[in-house]
Design a protein around this motif. Structure first.
Motif, PDB file in Angstrom:
ATOM      1  N   LEU A 198      -4.763   8.015  -7.618  1.00 31.46           N
ATOM      2  CA  LEU A 198      -3.554   8.652  -7.094  1.00 31.46           C
ATOM      3  C   LEU A 198      -3.625   8.795  -5.578  1.00 31.46           C
ATOM      4  O   LEU A 198      -2.682   8.452  -4.859  1.00 31.46           O
ATOM      5  CB  LEU A 198      -3.359  10.019  -7.747  1.00 31.46           C
ATOM      6  CG  LEU A 198      -2.238  10.900  -7.193  1.00 31.46           C
ATOM      7  CD1 LEU A 198      -0.886  10.244  -7.389  1.00 31.46           C
ATOM      8  CD2 LEU A 198      -2.280  12.268  -7.842  1.00 31.46           C
ATOM      9  N   LEU A 199      -4.752   9.269  -5.078  1.00 33.18           N
ATOM     10  CA  LEU A 199      -4.909   9.430  -3.633  1.00 33.18           C
ATOM     11  C   LEU A 199      -4.835   8.091  -2.906  1.00 33.18           C
ATOM     12  O   LEU A 199      -4.255   8.000  -1.820  1.00 33.18           O
ATOM     13  CB  LEU A 199      -6.231  10.129  -3.318  1.00 33.18           C
ATOM     14  CG  LEU A 199      -6.296  11.602  -3.706  1.00 33.18           C
ATOM     15  CD1 LEU A 199      -7.698  12.152  -3.473  1.00 33.18           C
ATOM     16  CD2 LEU A 199      -5.265  12.405  -2.946  1.00 33.18           C
ATOM     17  N   THR A 200      -5.402   7.056  -3.495  1.00 32.79           N
ATOM     18  CA  THR A 200      -5.340   5.723  -2.900  1.00 32.79           C
ATOM     19  C   THR A 200      -3.898   5.225  -2.837  1.00 32.79           C
ATOM     20  O   THR A 200      -3.453   4.698  -1.810  1.00 32.79           O
ATOM     21  CB  THR A 200      -6.213   4.734  -3.690  1.00 32.79           C
ATOM     22  OG1 THR A 200      -7.582   5.172  -3.631  1.00 32.79           O
ATOM     23  CG2 THR A 200      -6.117   3.325  -3.124  1.00 32.79           C
ATOM     24  N   LYS A 201      -3.146   5.419  -3.921  1.00 31.77           N
ATOM     25  CA  LYS A 201      -1.745   4.992  -3.938  1.00 31.77           C
ATOM     26  C   LYS A 201      -0.922   5.728  -2.888  1.00 31.77           C
ATOM     27  O   LYS A 201      -0.096   5.128  -2.194  1.00 31.77           O
ATOM     28  CB  LYS A 201      -1.137   5.218  -5.324  1.00 31.77           C
ATOM     29  CG  LYS A 201      -1.625   4.241  -6.369  1.00 31.77           C
ATOM     30  CD  LYS A 201      -0.983   4.536  -7.721  1.00 31.77           C
ATOM     31  CE  LYS A 201      -1.454   3.548  -8.778  1.00 31.77           C
ATOM     32  NZ  LYS A 201      -0.790   3.808 -10.077  1.00 31.77           N
ATOM     33  N   VAL A 202      -1.146   7.031  -2.753  1.00 35.66           N
ATOM     34  CA  VAL A 202      -0.408   7.816  -1.754  1.00 35.66           C
ATOM     35  C   VAL A 202      -0.793   7.389  -0.345  1.00 35.66           C
ATOM     36  O   VAL A 202       0.074   7.228   0.525  1.00 35.66           O
ATOM     37  CB  VAL A 202      -0.637   9.328  -1.967  1.00 35.66           C
ATOM     38  CG1 VAL A 202      -0.070  10.142  -0.818  1.00 35.66           C
ATOM     39  CG2 VAL A 202      -0.040   9.777  -3.288  1.00 35.66           C
TER      40      VAL A 202
ATOM     41  N   ARG B 178      -1.835   4.468   0.603  1.00 32.13           N
ATOM     42  CA  ARG B 178      -1.204   3.162   0.856  1.00 32.13           C
ATOM     43  C   ARG B 178       0.273   3.333   1.175  1.00 32.13           C
ATOM     44  O   ARG B 178       0.779   2.739   2.122  1.00 32.13           O
ATOM     45  CB  ARG B 178      -1.353   2.259  -0.364  1.00 32.13           C
ATOM     46  CG  ARG B 178      -2.695   1.635  -0.500  1.00 32.13           C
ATOM     47  CD  ARG B 178      -2.742   0.686  -1.668  1.00 32.13           C
ATOM     48  NE  ARG B 178      -4.097   0.227  -1.869  1.00 32.13           N
ATOM     49  CZ  ARG B 178      -4.647   0.031  -3.052  1.00 32.13           C
ATOM     50  NH1 ARG B 178      -3.958   0.228  -4.150  1.00 32.13           N
ATOM     51  NH2 ARG B 178      -5.887  -0.378  -3.138  1.00 32.13           N
ATOM     52  N   ALA B 179       0.965   4.133   0.367  1.00 35.75           N
ATOM     53  CA  ALA B 179       2.406   4.335   0.569  1.00 35.75           C
ATOM     54  C   ALA B 179       2.693   4.991   1.918  1.00 35.75           C
ATOM     55  O   ALA B 179       3.708   4.699   2.551  1.00 35.75           O
ATOM     56  CB  ALA B 179       2.987   5.184  -0.562  1.00 35.75           C
ATOM     57  N   ALA B 180       1.795   5.865   2.361  1.00 31.26           N
ATOM     58  CA  ALA B 180       1.979   6.550   3.641  1.00 31.26           C
ATOM     59  C   ALA B 180       1.524   5.694   4.822  1.00 31.26           C
ATOM     60  O   ALA B 180       1.746   6.053   5.974  1.00 31.26           O
ATOM     61  CB  ALA B 180       1.204   7.870   3.642  1.00 31.26           C
ATOM     62  N   GLY B 181       0.884   4.556   4.547  1.00 37.42           N
ATOM     63  CA  GLY B 181       0.452   3.665   5.605  1.00 37.42           C
ATOM     64  C   GLY B 181      -0.899   3.995   6.208  1.00 37.42           C
ATOM     65  O   GLY B 181      -1.260   3.459   7.247  1.00 37.42           O
ATOM     66  N   TYR B 182      -1.662   4.869   5.555  1.00 38.56           N
ATOM     67  CA  TYR B 182      -2.979   5.234   6.088  1.00 38.56           C
ATOM     68  C   TYR B 182      -4.028   4.160   5.824  1.00 38.56           C
ATOM     69  O   TYR B 182      -4.986   4.038   6.575  1.00 38.56           O
ATOM     70  CB  TYR B 182      -3.458   6.560   5.506  1.00 38.56           C
ATOM     71  CG  TYR B 182      -2.664   7.738   5.997  1.00 38.56           C
ATOM     72  CD1 TYR B 182      -2.637   8.078   7.353  1.00 38.56           C
ATOM     73  CD2 TYR B 182      -1.935   8.520   5.121  1.00 38.56           C
ATOM     74  CE1 TYR B 182      -1.898   9.142   7.814  1.00 38.56           C
ATOM     75  CE2 TYR B 182      -1.199   9.601   5.570  1.00 38.56           C
ATOM     76  CZ  TYR B 182      -1.186   9.910   6.919  1.00 38.56           C
ATOM     77  OH  TYR B 182      -0.457  10.975   7.358  1.00 38.56           O
ATOM     78  N   ILE B 183      -3.850   3.419   4.746  1.00 43.74           N
ATOM     79  CA  ILE B 183      -4.776   2.325   4.436  1.00 43.74           C
ATOM     80  C   ILE B 183      -3.958   1.100   4.047  1.00 43.74           C
ATOM     81  O   ILE B 183      -2.791   1.217   3.654  1.00 43.74           O
ATOM     82  CB  ILE B 183      -5.766   2.684   3.298  1.00 43.74           C
ATOM     83  CG1 ILE B 183      -5.036   2.991   1.998  1.00 43.74           C
ATOM     84  CG2 ILE B 183      -6.662   3.833   3.708  1.00 43.74           C
ATOM     85  CD1 ILE B 183      -5.959   3.195   0.813  1.00 43.74           C
ATOM     86  N   GLY B 184      -4.579  -0.058   4.125  1.00 42.96           N
ATOM     87  CA  GLY B 184      -3.900  -1.300   3.766  1.00 42.96           C
ATOM     88  C   GLY B 184      -3.877  -1.509   2.271  1.00 42.96           C
ATOM     89  O   GLY B 184      -4.568  -0.840   1.506  1.00 42.96           O
ATOM     90  N   GLU B 185      -3.079  -2.494   1.845  1.00 43.00           N
ATOM     91  CA  GLU B 185      -2.935  -2.791   0.425  1.00 43.00           C
ATOM     92  C   GLU B 185      -4.249  -3.243  -0.216  1.00 43.00           C
ATOM     93  O   GLU B 185      -4.451  -3.044  -1.401  1.00 43.00           O
ATOM     94  CB  GLU B 185      -1.871  -3.871   0.216  1.00 43.00           C
ATOM     95  CG  GLU B 185      -0.460  -3.389   0.445  1.00 43.00           C
ATOM     96  CD  GLU B 185      -0.040  -2.319  -0.552  1.00 43.00           C
ATOM     97  OE1 GLU B 185      -0.376  -2.437  -1.749  1.00 43.00           O
ATOM     98  OE2 GLU B 185       0.618  -1.370  -0.141  1.00 43.00           O
ATOM     99  N   ASP B 186      -5.131  -3.843   0.579  1.00 46.54           N
ATOM    100  CA  ASP B 186      -6.382  -4.352   0.031  1.00 46.54           C
ATOM    101  C   ASP B 186      -7.529  -3.338   0.124  1.00 46.54           C
ATOM    102  O   ASP B 186      -8.649  -3.642  -0.249  1.00 46.54           O
ATOM    103  CB  ASP B 186      -6.778  -5.644   0.750  1.00 46.54           C
ATOM    104  CG  ASP B 186      -6.915  -5.432   2.260  1.00 46.54           C
ATOM    105  OD1 ASP B 186      -6.334  -4.458   2.775  1.00 46.54           O
ATOM    106  OD2 ASP B 186      -7.594  -6.245   2.908  1.00 46.54           O
ATOM    107  N   GLN B 187      -7.232  -2.132   0.597  1.00 46.63           N
ATOM    108  CA  GLN B 187      -8.267  -1.121   0.765  1.00 46.63           C
ATOM    109  C   GLN B 187      -8.134  -0.045  -0.302  1.00 46.63           C
ATOM    110  O   GLN B 187      -7.076   0.171  -0.880  1.00 46.63           O
ATOM    111  CB  GLN B 187      -8.149  -0.459   2.130  1.00 46.63           C
ATOM    112  CG  GLN B 187      -8.409  -1.395   3.287  1.00 46.63           C
ATOM    113  CD  GLN B 187      -8.151  -0.712   4.610  1.00 46.63           C
ATOM    114  OE1 GLN B 187      -7.080  -0.169   4.820  1.00 46.63           O
ATOM    115  NE2 GLN B 187      -9.157  -0.716   5.473  1.00 46.63           N
ATOM    116  N   ALA B 188      -9.256   0.651  -0.532  1.00 45.72           N
ATOM    117  CA  ALA B 188      -9.276   1.821  -1.393  1.00 45.72           C
ATOM    118  C   ALA B 188      -9.979   2.934  -0.631  1.00 45.72           C
ATOM    119  O   ALA B 188     -10.767   2.684   0.282  1.00 45.72           O
ATOM    120  CB  ALA B 188     -10.009   1.530  -2.698  1.00 45.72           C
ATOM    121  N   LEU B 189      -9.708   4.165  -0.992  1.00 49.19           N
ATOM    122  CA  LEU B 189     -10.312   5.300  -0.272  1.00 49.19           C
ATOM    123  C   LEU B 189     -11.811   5.388  -0.479  1.00 49.19           C
ATOM    124  O   LEU B 189     -12.522   5.876   0.387  1.00 49.19           O
ATOM    125  CB  LEU B 189      -9.644   6.592  -0.720  1.00 49.19           C
ATOM    126  CG  LEU B 189      -8.211   6.771  -0.272  1.00 49.19           C
ATOM    127  CD1 LEU B 189      -7.651   8.064  -0.812  1.00 49.19           C
ATOM    128  CD2 LEU B 189      -8.110   6.770   1.247  1.00 49.19           C
TER     129      LEU B 189
END
Length: 100
Positions: free
Chosen positions: A81-85, A87-98
């Motif tokens: 959930l945190l990774t999806k949020v 990504r949606a907020a633009g903090y990480i790229g689509e290919d990254q995970a927290l």
């Protein structure tokens, strides 16, 4: 007008209007957050984590009990959930995970 009292910039005719005017900044923040969250598709466990862990402020253990799931499944759903949020907020790229 009494000494020491300032007149409000806004005229509100009802208690509800006064509440909205007084809390307008918080409403704008909530709307911005909802605009980020709205397009995210959640799994059932991610939705459980969002409701119980974040909104109802339960512990992860209590969230797992409410979901009838193992604590490790709930932790994995929280991380997802945190990774999806993020990504949606633009903090990480689509290919990254927290957790990388």
């Amino acid at each position: 007008m009494q000494a020491g009292k300032r007149k409000s910039r806004f005229y509100a005719s009802s208690e509800q209007e006064r509440y909205v005017i007084a809390n307008e900044r918080d409403f704008r923040k909530a709307k911005a957050l909802m605009d980020i969250l709205r397009p995210i598709e959640l799994t059932w466990l991610e939705a459980v984590v969002l409701l119980h862990y974040y909104f109802r402020n339960l512990t992860l253990e209590d969230t797992a009990t409410a979901a009838g799931a193992h604590i490790f499944e709930i932790m994995k759903a929280r991380d997802s959930l945190l990774t999806k949020v993020a990504r949606a907020a633009g903090y990480i790229g689509e290919d990254q995970a927290l957790n990388q």
